[in-house]
Scaffold this motif. Structure first.
Motif, PDB file in Angstrom:
ATOM      1  N   GLY A  70       0.810  -1.214   0.000  1.00  0.00           N
ATOM      2  CA  GLY A  70       0.000   0.000   0.000  1.00  0.00           C
ATOM      3  C   GLY A  70       0.839   1.259   0.000  1.00  0.00           C
ATOM      4  O   GLY A  70       0.515   2.241  -0.686  1.00  0.00           O
ATOM      5  N   ALA A  71       1.944   1.247   0.756  1.00  0.00           N
ATOM      6  CA  ALA A  71       2.811   2.424   0.845  1.00  0.00           C
ATOM      7  C   ALA A  71       3.471   2.726  -0.497  1.00  0.00           C
ATOM      8  O   ALA A  71       3.507   3.881  -0.946  1.00  0.00           O
ATOM      9  CB  ALA A  71       3.871   2.200   1.916  1.00  0.00           C
ATOM     10  N   ILE A  72       3.980   1.695  -1.145  1.00  0.00           N
ATOM     11  CA  ILE A  72       4.615   1.882  -2.464  1.00  0.00           C
ATOM     12  C   ILE A  72       3.590   2.384  -3.473  1.00  0.00           C
ATOM     13  O   ILE A  72       3.867   3.303  -4.253  1.00  0.00           O
ATOM     14  CB  ILE A  72       5.251   0.566  -2.940  1.00  0.00           C
ATOM     15  CG1 ILE A  72       6.435   0.197  -2.056  1.00  0.00           C
ATOM     16  CG2 ILE A  72       5.695   0.678  -4.403  1.00  0.00           C
ATOM     17  CD1 ILE A  72       7.018  -1.176  -2.336  1.00  0.00           C
ATOM     18  N   THR A  73       2.410   1.787  -3.441  1.00  0.00           N
ATOM     19  CA  THR A  73       1.350   2.217  -4.366  1.00  0.00           C
ATOM     20  C   THR A  73       0.979   3.665  -4.127  1.00  0.00           C
ATOM     21  O   THR A  73       0.866   4.463  -5.068  1.00  0.00           O
ATOM     22  CB  THR A  73       0.104   1.327  -4.190  1.00  0.00           C
ATOM     23  OG1 THR A  73       0.458  -0.032  -4.420  1.00  0.00           O
ATOM     24  CG2 THR A  73      -0.993   1.736  -5.166  1.00  0.00           C
ATOM     25  N   ALA A  95      -8.685   4.812  -1.875  1.00  0.00           N
ATOM     26  CA  ALA A  95      -8.106   6.116  -2.221  1.00  0.00           C
ATOM     27  C   ALA A  95      -7.302   6.749  -1.094  1.00  0.00           C
ATOM     28  O   ALA A  95      -7.262   7.970  -0.955  1.00  0.00           O
ATOM     29  CB  ALA A  95      -9.196   7.088  -2.694  1.00  0.00           C
ATOM     30  N   PHE A  96      -6.631   5.954  -0.303  1.00  0.00           N
ATOM     31  CA  PHE A  96      -5.663   6.471   0.667  1.00  0.00           C
ATOM     32  C   PHE A  96      -4.798   5.318   1.167  1.00  0.00           C
ATOM     33  O   PHE A  96      -5.205   4.151   1.148  1.00  0.00           O
ATOM     34  CB  PHE A  96      -6.340   7.189   1.842  1.00  0.00           C
ATOM     35  CG  PHE A  96      -7.032   6.271   2.817  1.00  0.00           C
ATOM     36  CD1 PHE A  96      -6.360   5.729   3.905  1.00  0.00           C
ATOM     37  CD2 PHE A  96      -8.376   5.956   2.656  1.00  0.00           C
ATOM     38  CE1 PHE A  96      -7.002   4.898   4.801  1.00  0.00           C
ATOM     39  CE2 PHE A  96      -9.028   5.126   3.538  1.00  0.00           C
ATOM     40  CZ  PHE A  96      -8.346   4.589   4.621  1.00  0.00           C
ATOM     41  N   ALA A  97      -3.598   5.675   1.606  1.00  0.00           N
ATOM     42  CA  ALA A  97      -2.694   4.711   2.233  1.00  0.00           C
ATOM     43  C   ALA A  97      -2.412   5.184   3.639  1.00  0.00           C
ATOM     44  O   ALA A  97      -2.255   6.384   3.880  1.00  0.00           O
ATOM     45  CB  ALA A  97      -1.394   4.606   1.437  1.00  0.00           C
ATOM     46  N   PRO A 145      -3.426  10.710   1.203  1.00  0.00           N
ATOM     47  CA  PRO A 145      -4.695  10.735   0.461  1.00  0.00           C
ATOM     48  C   PRO A 145      -4.435  10.631  -1.035  1.00  0.00           C
ATOM     49  O   PRO A 145      -3.453  11.177  -1.551  1.00  0.00           O
ATOM     50  CB  PRO A 145      -5.278  12.109   0.823  1.00  0.00           C
ATOM     51  CG  PRO A 145      -4.098  12.946   1.175  1.00  0.00           C
ATOM     52  CD  PRO A 145      -3.065  12.019   1.760  1.00  0.00           C
ATOM     53  N   LEU A 146      -5.310   9.930  -1.747  1.00  0.00           N
ATOM     54  CA  LEU A 146      -5.129   9.698  -3.186  1.00  0.00           C
ATOM     55  C   LEU A 146      -6.380  10.090  -3.968  1.00  0.00           C
ATOM     56  O   LEU A 146      -6.724   9.450  -4.964  1.00  0.00           O
ATOM     57  CB  LEU A 146      -4.797   8.217  -3.442  1.00  0.00           C
ATOM     58  CG  LEU A 146      -3.589   7.647  -2.698  1.00  0.00           C
ATOM     59  CD1 LEU A 146      -3.512   6.136  -2.869  1.00  0.00           C
ATOM     60  CD2 LEU A 146      -2.300   8.298  -3.182  1.00  0.00           C
ATOM     61  N   ILE A 147      -7.038  11.128  -3.517  1.00  0.00           N
ATOM     62  CA  ILE A 147      -8.331  11.498  -4.101  1.00  0.00           C
ATOM     63  C   ILE A 147      -8.214  11.884  -5.572  1.00  0.00           C
ATOM     64  O   ILE A 147      -9.018  11.483  -6.412  1.00  0.00           O
ATOM     65  CB  ILE A 147      -8.965  12.664  -3.308  1.00  0.00           C
ATOM     66  CG1 ILE A 147      -9.164  12.265  -1.831  1.00  0.00           C
ATOM     67  CG2 ILE A 147     -10.293  13.077  -3.934  1.00  0.00           C
ATOM     68  CD1 ILE A 147     -10.079  11.082  -1.641  1.00  0.00           C
ATOM     69  N   THR A 196       0.977   9.248  -6.011  1.00  0.00           N
ATOM     70  CA  THR A 196       1.059  10.689  -5.755  1.00  0.00           C
ATOM     71  C   THR A 196       2.137  11.347  -6.617  1.00  0.00           C
ATOM     72  O   THR A 196       2.093  12.558  -6.844  1.00  0.00           O
ATOM     73  CB  THR A 196       1.348  10.977  -4.271  1.00  0.00           C
ATOM     74  OG1 THR A 196       2.549  10.300  -3.875  1.00  0.00           O
ATOM     75  CG2 THR A 196       0.197  10.513  -3.388  1.00  0.00           C
ATOM     76  N   ASN A 197       3.086  10.550  -7.085  1.00  0.00           N
ATOM     77  CA  ASN A 197       4.117  11.055  -7.996  1.00  0.00           C
ATOM     78  C   ASN A 197       3.764  10.784  -9.455  1.00  0.00           C
ATOM     79  O   ASN A 197       4.634  10.828 -10.331  1.00  0.00           O
ATOM     80  CB  ASN A 197       5.471  10.426  -7.653  1.00  0.00           C
ATOM     81  CG  ASN A 197       6.083  11.024  -6.405  1.00  0.00           C
ATOM     82  OD1 ASN A 197       6.581  12.148  -6.417  1.00  0.00           O
ATOM     83  ND2 ASN A 197       6.034  10.291  -5.306  1.00  0.00           N
ATOM     84  N   HIS A 198       2.478  10.458  -9.669  1.00  0.00           N
ATOM     85  CA  HIS A 198       1.910  10.318 -11.016  1.00  0.00           C
ATOM     86  C   HIS A 198       2.566   9.202 -11.831  1.00  0.00           C
ATOM     87  O   HIS A 198       2.743   9.329 -13.052  1.00  0.00           O
ATOM     88  CB  HIS A 198       2.008  11.644 -11.777  1.00  0.00           C
ATOM     89  CG  HIS A 198       1.468  12.815 -11.015  1.00  0.00           C
ATOM     90  ND1 HIS A 198       0.122  12.950 -10.734  1.00  0.00           N
ATOM     91  CD2 HIS A 198       2.094  13.876 -10.430  1.00  0.00           C
ATOM     92  CE1 HIS A 198      -0.066  14.058 -10.032  1.00  0.00           C
ATOM     93  NE2 HIS A 198       1.115  14.634  -9.831  1.00  0.00           N
TER      94      HIS A 198
END
Length: 289
Positions: free
Chosen positions: A43-46, A202-204, A110-112, A51-53
């Motif tokens: 999850g952390a890597i994802t 949509a969040f880690a 957050p990965l919104i 977030t870095n697109h």
């Protein structure tokens, strides 16, 4: 209805975790606690790569590789250093907590506004239905690959190692290597589950792996109940039952919330449910005897 559909989708996300737990605990008889750390690692890597697109296709092999390394490390500590498997898993899991914090840079991501596995294809107009079809295909591919592996000579040697290690060793098979590869595979699947759930929710979060092994174990125990009741030995059917077990587990938790149980008691409900699954067959057998 959407409430239970969400539970179904979560069950599909956790199916890779259930397969990983099945490999470590049922094939190799190893209580691998690395699961808690490798799930968060995936999850952390994802999360940080999204977030870095970075493309979700690029993230996938990196997550699988990272999870595999975590599992292989536990296997090496267990087989080469002769440390108890449970302790080895705890040590690696503890170390992974710091690794995950370093990867994420903070406790929550957050990965919104990021793209995900479920937004790159539009199979259905409804987002939940679209997610369902993508997850179904994704999980089916994983299951087919694991099923094929377990039917090969190498997979048969893996299963034999768990059943009778001394016999397999006498036949010239390197059982230490089998355990290392098996734990690597199990944790790669666990990290893959973290990869899916982070994109789904949509969040880690650094604590997302807390007691996650209970979810995987509960799913496997549900599957094992069906396996024992119907005396199933076919590998493909067993894997399908493990997937069904993951879905049933999430649906039961959804039902628990639907009937008004306090969400703060969800962890207690989860552990009680797992205990119930474990105990009922034994209680019934005890009465029969």
């Amino acid at each position: 209805m959407d409430f239970y559909l969400t539970a179904l989708l979560q069950g599909l996300c956790f199916s890779a975790l259930a397969l990983g737990i099945y490999i470590s605990m049922k094939i190799f008889n190893i209580p691998d606690i690395t699961t808690n750390g490798s799930y968060t690692l995936g999850g952390a890597i994802t999360g940080i790569m999204l977030t870095n697109h970075q493309s979700t296709y690029l993230i996938l092999p990196i997550v699988i590789f990272a999870g595999g390394i975590a599992g292989a490390l536990t296997g090496l500590i267990t087989t080469k250093l002769k440390v108890n498997a449970l302790l080895a898993g705890i040590l690696v899991m503890t170390g992974l907590h710091s690794v995950n914090l370093i990867i994420m840079g903070r406790s929550n991501l957050p990965l919104i506004s990021t793209s995900s596995l479920f937004s790159i294809l539009n199979i259905a107009a409804d987002p939940n239905h679209n997610t369902f079809w993508i997850l179904s295909v994704f999980v089916a591919i994983i299951t087919l690959m694991i099923g094929y592996l377990l039917k090969t000579d190498f997979g048969i040697a893996m299963r034999a190692t768990g059943n009778s290690e001394s016999m397999v060793r006498a036949l010239g098979v390197d059982t230490d290597r089998m355990k290392i590869v098996g734990l690597a595979l199990a944790n790669a699947l666990t990290a893959l589950s973290g990869y899916m759930i982070v994109q789904f929710q949509a969040f880690a979060d650094i604590n997302m792996g807390q007691a996650i092994v209970i979810i995987g174990l509960g799913s496997v125990i549900i599957a094992e109940s069906f396996i024992n009741w119907f005396n199933i030995t076919n590998v493909w059917i067993i894997l399908i039952l493990v997937l069904i077990g993951a879905i049933i587990f999430q649906l039961v938790l959804a039902l628990t919330l639907a009937i008004g149980v306090d969400p703060n008691l969800l962890s207690l409900t989860t552990s009680t449910f797992v205990l119930l699954i474990v105990s009922l067959p034994r209680l019934s057998f005890g009465k029969a005897s």
